[in-house]
Design an enzyme around this catalytic site. Structure first.
Site, PDB file in Angstrom:
ATOM      1  N   ALA A  63       3.276   9.129  -0.180  1.00  0.00           N
ATOM      2  CA  ALA A  63       4.298   9.353  -1.221  1.00  0.00           C
ATOM      3  C   ALA A  63       5.608   8.767  -0.720  1.00  0.00           C
ATOM      4  O   ALA A  63       5.781   8.537   0.475  1.00  0.00           O
ATOM      5  CB  ALA A  63       4.452  10.855  -1.466  1.00  0.00           C
ATOM      6  N   GLY A 102      -0.419  10.466   0.858  1.00  0.00           N
ATOM      7  CA  GLY A 102      -0.862  10.171  -0.506  1.00  0.00           C
ATOM      8  C   GLY A 102      -1.676   8.900  -0.585  1.00  0.00           C
ATOM      9  O   GLY A 102      -2.493   8.735  -1.488  1.00  0.00           O
ATOM     10  N   GLU A 105      -5.064   9.951   0.250  1.00  0.00           N
ATOM     11  CA  GLU A 105      -5.578  10.718  -0.891  1.00  0.00           C
ATOM     12  C   GLU A 105      -5.978   9.793  -2.036  1.00  0.00           C
ATOM     13  O   GLU A 105      -6.957  10.030  -2.731  1.00  0.00           O
ATOM     14  CB  GLU A 105      -4.527  11.731  -1.354  1.00  0.00           C
ATOM     15  CG  GLU A 105      -4.302  12.832  -0.305  1.00  0.00           C
ATOM     16  CD  GLU A 105      -3.201  13.781  -0.681  1.00  0.00           C
ATOM     17  OE1 GLU A 105      -2.049  13.322  -0.875  1.00  0.00           O
ATOM     18  OE2 GLU A 105      -3.468  14.987  -0.788  1.00  0.00           O
ATOM     19  N   GLU A 125       1.398  14.450   6.752  1.00  0.00           N
ATOM     20  CA  GLU A 125       2.326  15.320   6.040  1.00  0.00           C
ATOM     21  C   GLU A 125       2.861  16.437   6.929  1.00  0.00           C
ATOM     22  O   GLU A 125       4.011  16.843   6.810  1.00  0.00           O
ATOM     23  CB  GLU A 125       1.640  15.936   4.818  1.00  0.00           C
ATOM     24  CG  GLU A 125       1.335  14.970   3.693  1.00  0.00           C
ATOM     25  CD  GLU A 125      -0.026  14.301   3.811  1.00  0.00           C
ATOM     26  OE1 GLU A 125      -0.570  14.212   4.921  1.00  0.00           O
ATOM     27  OE2 GLU A 125      -0.511  13.829   2.772  1.00  0.00           O
TER      28      GLU A 125
HETATM   29  N1  T1G Z   1       8.300   6.749   1.999  1.00  0.00           N
HETATM   30  C1  T1G Z   1       9.426   6.006   1.942  1.00  0.00           C
HETATM   31  N2  T1G Z   1       9.779   5.078   2.859  1.00  0.00           N
HETATM   32  C2  T1G Z   1       8.940   4.904   3.899  1.00  0.00           C
HETATM   33  C3  T1G Z   1       7.746   5.645   4.033  1.00  0.00           C
HETATM   34  C4  T1G Z   1       7.444   6.606   3.024  1.00  0.00           C
HETATM   35  N3  T1G Z   1       6.340   7.326   3.054  1.00  0.00           N
HETATM   36  N4  T1G Z   1       7.148   5.245   5.185  1.00  0.00           N
HETATM   37  C5  T1G Z   1       7.926   4.288   5.716  1.00  0.00           C
HETATM   38  N5  T1G Z   1       9.002   4.092   4.960  1.00  0.00           N
HETATM   39  C6  T1G Z   1      10.060   3.117   5.200  1.00  0.00           C
HETATM   40  C7  T1G Z   1      10.899   3.500   6.401  1.00  0.00           C
HETATM   41  O1  T1G Z   1      11.910   4.409   6.009  1.00  0.00           O
HETATM   42  C8  T1G Z   1      11.453   2.147   6.816  1.00  0.00           C
HETATM   43  O2  T1G Z   1      12.487   1.831   5.889  1.00  0.00           O
HETATM   44  C9  T1G Z   1      10.304   1.183   6.510  1.00  0.00           C
HETATM   45  O3  T1G Z   1       9.466   1.873   5.554  1.00  0.00           O
HETATM   46  C10 T1G Z   1       9.485   0.844   7.721  1.00  0.00           C
HETATM   47  O4  T1G Z   1       9.114   2.087   8.314  1.00  0.00           O
HETATM   48  C11 T1G Z   1       1.608  13.228  -1.606  1.00  0.00           C
HETATM   49  C12 T1G Z   1       3.228  14.536   0.153  1.00  0.00           C
HETATM   50  C13 T1G Z   1       3.931   3.552   7.628  1.00  0.00           C
HETATM   51  C14 T1G Z   1       3.347   3.886  10.052  1.00  0.00           C
HETATM   52  O5  T1G Z   1       4.470  10.294   6.434  1.00  0.00           O
HETATM   53  O6  T1G Z   1       4.463   6.682   9.449  1.00  0.00           O
HETATM   54  O7  T1G Z   1       2.270  11.333   1.128  1.00  0.00           O
HETATM   55  O8  T1G Z   1      14.276   1.470   7.611  1.00  0.00           O
HETATM   56  O9  T1G Z   1      10.230   1.687  10.527  1.00  0.00           O
HETATM   57  O10 T1G Z   1       7.132   1.486  12.481  1.00  0.00           O
HETATM   58  O11 T1G Z   1       0.225  14.498  -0.161  1.00  0.00           O
HETATM   59  O12 T1G Z   1       6.656   4.186   8.420  1.00  0.00           O
HETATM   60  O13 T1G Z   1      13.050  -0.472   6.653  1.00  0.00           O
HETATM   61  O14 T1G Z   1      14.636   0.861   5.194  1.00  0.00           O
HETATM   62  O15 T1G Z   1       8.453   3.489  10.230  1.00  0.00           O
HETATM   63  O16 T1G Z   1       5.924  -0.196  10.979  1.00  0.00           O
HETATM   64  C15 T1G Z   1       3.132  10.720   4.082  1.00  0.00           C
HETATM   65  C16 T1G Z   1       5.466   7.748   7.070  1.00  0.00           C
HETATM   66  C17 T1G Z   1       4.255  10.976   3.137  1.00  0.00           C
HETATM   67  C18 T1G Z   1       4.096   7.943   6.486  1.00  0.00           C
HETATM   68  C19 T1G Z   1       5.037   2.194   9.378  1.00  0.00           C
HETATM   69  N6  T1G Z   1       3.299   9.431   4.742  1.00  0.00           N
HETATM   70  N7  T1G Z   1       5.669   6.403   7.546  1.00  0.00           N
HETATM   71  O17 T1G Z   1       5.670   2.283  10.625  1.00  0.00           O
HETATM   72  O18 T1G Z   1       7.834   1.035  10.125  1.00  0.00           O
HETATM   73  S1  T1G Z   1       4.137  12.559   2.365  1.00  0.00           S
HETATM   74  C20 T1G Z   1       3.984   9.332   5.887  1.00  0.00           C
HETATM   75  C21 T1G Z   1       5.167   5.990   8.750  1.00  0.00           C
HETATM   76  C22 T1G Z   1       2.778  12.402   1.344  1.00  0.00           C
HETATM   77  C23 T1G Z   1       1.118  13.384  -0.179  1.00  0.00           C
HETATM   78  C24 T1G Z   1       2.209  13.653   0.788  1.00  0.00           C
HETATM   79  C25 T1G Z   1       5.551   4.605   9.189  1.00  0.00           C
HETATM   80  C26 T1G Z   1       4.449   3.581   9.045  1.00  0.00           C
HETATM   81  P1  T1G Z   1      13.697   0.854   6.382  1.00  0.00           P
HETATM   82  P2  T1G Z   1       8.956   2.152   9.899  1.00  0.00           P
HETATM   83  P3  T1G Z   1       6.626   1.087  11.148  1.00  0.00           P
END
Ligand code: T1G
Length: 701
Positions: A63, A102, A105, A125
């Site tokens: 998400a 997500g 999912e 999450e």
């Molecule tokens: N949402 C928005 N922005 C995101 C994002 C996300 N989920 N993940 C990464 N970004 C942005 C981050 O802020 C940065 O932005 C750029 O992408 C690169 O990220 C419904 C409720 C995917 C392994 O927790 O683990 O889904 O600084 O520097 O080192 O049930 O990002 O460039 O402007 O980290 O290559 C669950 C979180 C959400 C994944 C990539 N998902 N992200 O790592 O790059 S909750 C997460 C990561 C959810 C559902 C639930 C990592 C990455 P900017 P980065 P990276």
């Protein structure tokens, strides 16, 4: 801005591509477009199968975390995924790279799943204080079983492709070109008239109610006390006991309970704070080859971090024996990382190849970046930088790893101060994520940007800070440690102080940390510290123990005794006696000190020092301070960092406590920072203050 979801036809197969850079997060626009695409294709008789794929290097990373603080906007993800799963024709998910939250999912809502070799599929999450709220808790167990679902969702750790196939989450590898492989498979499914295999229709694996209770009890106590882990277990228990839709509804309720928790707000704050703007990213110069001077613990650790991050390393040490030992440390750490599966075997051999040893300083003359990690002594460092200044390429960046010495004085010795910055790694440098990039008075923006970019490239959390004694992290550590040292003299035992702060959430208590790092290290620094406070109580016990050769774990005795089998630490009556003697000598009355005072004095000393640091411009934002303390000093992430925590407590309450401490223990150490007073009197917070500054700066540019 291209459409966030696009449809391409490949004969009877429709390819739906989610294209929302940088990681294909499931923003509102993506959800709406994805739903529309499913409706359109489900109704199109010419389409007999569908492939869902992500543009770029990954499927979908989850998400959009940026939307969580805004009101929910339909279509919400559970509904979109339910519609995807209900699609009347086979949907093949083509997975690659980070397929998280997500995104995972969404993959489970498809009917079939193939994956590229670099798949990282997981449910992180919990790291945001949340739980999988879009069907993961009801679908994953039907494919992988209860134990893997419980473990994956409470740990937040992704699995690779082989494990995903082993768990039955992924059906087959896609070793050719991912899209073509998926389309071919979809076409084959359609031609054979294979019906959609909906996970919701799969039978639940057998379970027993005690399974969930037992698993919950198996979690560390600190995890059990947080909102998300118990709710993840409860959501999965509901999936075992209730029909699919009822279990999904229960998971949704639990998800919103987590979303609205202070802990999740704190974790989401850190998520973005750690990805904060990289200053002057465009000014960073390429770094292919780095020199590291000094092959001791720090030098070797830095060399490992650089090499495993893809940068060539020339590790220099004039002493052949030290160099050989350093290279040995480098190689064994890289092999260890491969053995633990942290890096692949080929990545490990490539990293090993990248590190070359050398005895002469001249070996770094052509390096793009040189990081000095020699003995922590000003004269030694100035001599090294005088040589580097003459020796190294004019466009190279020269960095000192000093943790306490004046970067300006070191830079001046180089004769080219604009090229000099601090890169303060934390030991062990190949493990600790934090690097403070220290801005000298004359450090140029390209030099700072280059150092920051290198730190980020090797997987570090980099924070640019100003130059003062201890920069940000250690300067605040002295405030925190000062209060614990005073409380030792006032009668709180080392274990009482440590227990209170671990109860608060610190990874370790300060006395145990001192024993781990070595009490001699801080003692050495304080002996050379020209500006050391002249209060005789200041670090008196730590210094006394060091004077007696009680350095901590490395000598078997420090604040604690370590003789017991397994190296467990035990309280040491000799230390309590030593403390009482020192207190008597200094005329400090002993008394009972409660946990609230222990935590209040240590944590609010941090906050007060942090406010002063912000006033002086040594830290660019309160979020930077939070990132430093959560990544370098074990501050509890679910409290968001010292400054975020202070806002949660309320600055008026923090100020009132500081004023009480001043009344009880003297103004000298408890004069509230002006910024803290101002914000408390306005009933504002550091976060609001920062947001106002950022807005004003935005208006100014
Ligand atoms: N949402 C928005 N922005 C995101 C994002 C996300 N989920 N993940 C990464 N970004 C942005 C981050 O802020 C940065 O932005 C750029 O992408 C690169 O990220 C419904 C409720 C995917 C392994 O927790 O683990 O889904 O600084 O520097 O080192 O049930 O990002 O460039 O402007 O980290 O290559 C669950 C979180 C959400 C994944 C990539 N998902 N992200 O790592 O790059 S909750 C997460 C990561 C959810 C559902 C639930 C990592 C990455 P900017 P980065 P990276």
């Amino acid at each position: 801005m291209s459409a966030p979801v696009r449809i391409e036809r490949d004969g009877e197969v429709a390819v739906v591509t989610v294209d929302n850079p940088p990681v294909n997060a499931l923003s509102h626009a993506v959800r709406a477009a994805l739903l529309a695409a499913i409706e359109e294709l489900d109704a199109d008789a010419a389409v007999r199968a569908i492939v869902l794929i992500g543009a770029g290097r990954n499927f979908i990373a989850g998400a959009d975390v940026r939307e969580f603080d805004a009101p929910p906007r339909e279509p919400m993800l559970p509904g979109v995924l339910a519609r995807l799963e209900a699609c009347g024709k086979p949907v093949v998910a083509a997975l690659a790279g980070p397929t998280l939250g997500g995104g995972a999912e969404a993959a489970l809502a498809c009917h079939f799943r193939c994956a590229a070799a670099d798949l990282q599929l997981g449910f992180p999450e919990v790291n945001l204080g949340l739980l999988p709220g879009a069907g993961g808790t009801v679908r994953l167990p039907r494919l992988a079983g209860w134990q893997p679902a419980l473990e994956m969702m409470t740990s937040g750790k992704p699995v690779g492709r082989d494990a995903a196939i082993g768990h039955g989450i992924v059906d087959r590898p896609a070793d050719g070109e991912l899209r073509a492989t998926a389309v071919e498979w979809a076409r084959d499914l359609a031609s054979r008239g294979v019906a959609p295999r909906r996970v919701r229709e799969l039978p639940l694996p057998p379970s027993r109610p005690a399974l969930f209770e037992e698993f919950l009890l198996s979690l560390p106590e600190a995890a059990r006390r947080l909102p998300a882990p118990p709710r993840i277990v409860e959501a999965l228990a509901a999936a075992a006991m209730l029909p699919f839709d009822a279990a999904q509804a229960r998971a949704r309720t639990l998800f919103f309970e987590c979303l609205n928790s202070q802990e999740s707000r704190a974790l989401r704050h850190l998520f973005f704070a750690e990805r904060g703007a990289q200053p002057d990213r465009a000014l960073a110069r390429p770094v292919a080859q780095a020199g590291v001077l000094g092959s001791g613990t720090m030098g070797a650790g830095i060399a490992i971090a650089l090499a495993t991050g893809g940068i060539g390393v020339t590790l220099v040490d004039a002493k052949a024996e030290a160099l050989a030992a350093g290279l040995g440390r480098v190689h064994s750490a890289i092999e260890g990382a491969a053995r633990k599966g942290r890096i692949s075997a080929q990545a490990a051999s490539a990293a090993r190849e990248r590190v070359q040893g050398a005895a002469a300083l001249e070996a770094v003359a052509a390096c793009d970046l040189v990081i000095e990690a020699v003995y922590e002594n000003m004269a030694v460092k100035q001599e090294v930088f005088a040589k580097l200044g003459a020796l190294c390429r004019p466009d190279s960046v020269l960095a000192t790893n000093t943790s306490t010495l004046d970067v300006d004085a070191i830079a001046a010795a180089s004769g080219r101060a604009a090229d000099v910055v601090g890169m303060h790694f934390f030991s062990p440098a190949n493990v600790m994520r934090l690097v403070e990039i220290v801005r000298g008075r004359e450090s140029s923006r390209p030099a700072l940007a280059t150092a920051h970019a290198v730190a980020r490239r090797i997987g570090k959390v980099a924070v640019t800070v100003g130059n003062c004694f201890g920069f940000v992290g250690n300067r605040m550590l002295y405030a925190y440690g000062r209060e614990k040292e005073f409380m030792l003299l006032e009668g709180a035992t080392p274990e009482r102080i440590d227990r209170a702060l671990v109860e608060f959430g610190m990874a370790m208590g300060p006395n145990a940390v001192g024993d781990l790092a070595g009490l001699d290290v801080g003692w050495q620094v304080r002996r050379e510290w020209a500006g050391k406070p002249d209060d005789p109580r200041f670090y008196r016990i730590s210094d006394r123990l060091a004077e007696l050769g009680r350095y901590g774990q490395k000598t078997g005795r420090g604040f604690y005794r370590y003789g017991a089998p397994g190296g467990q630490r035990e309280p040491d009556p000799e230390v309590e006696m030593l403390i009482r003697d020192e207190a008597a000598r200094l005329g400090v009355a002993q008394r009972e000190i409660g946990d609230e005072e222990i935590v209040g004095r240590c944590i609010f000393a941090l906050v007060n020092e942090g406010a002063a640091i912000l006033e002086e411009g040594i830290a660019a934002s309160p979020a930077d301070i939070d990132v430093i303390w959560c990544n370098g000093y074990g501050f509890p992430r679910h409290r968001g960092g010292p400054m975020f925590h202070a806002d949660a407590v309320g600055l008026p309450k923090v100020l009132a406590a500081i004023r009480r401490f001043a009344a009880d223990h003297g103004e000298r150490w408890w004069t509230p920072a002006a910024l803290l007073v101002t914000l408390a009197e306005r009933e504002s917070g550091f976060g609001a203050w920062q947001a106002a500054r950022a807005e004003a700066a935005g208006r100014a540019t």
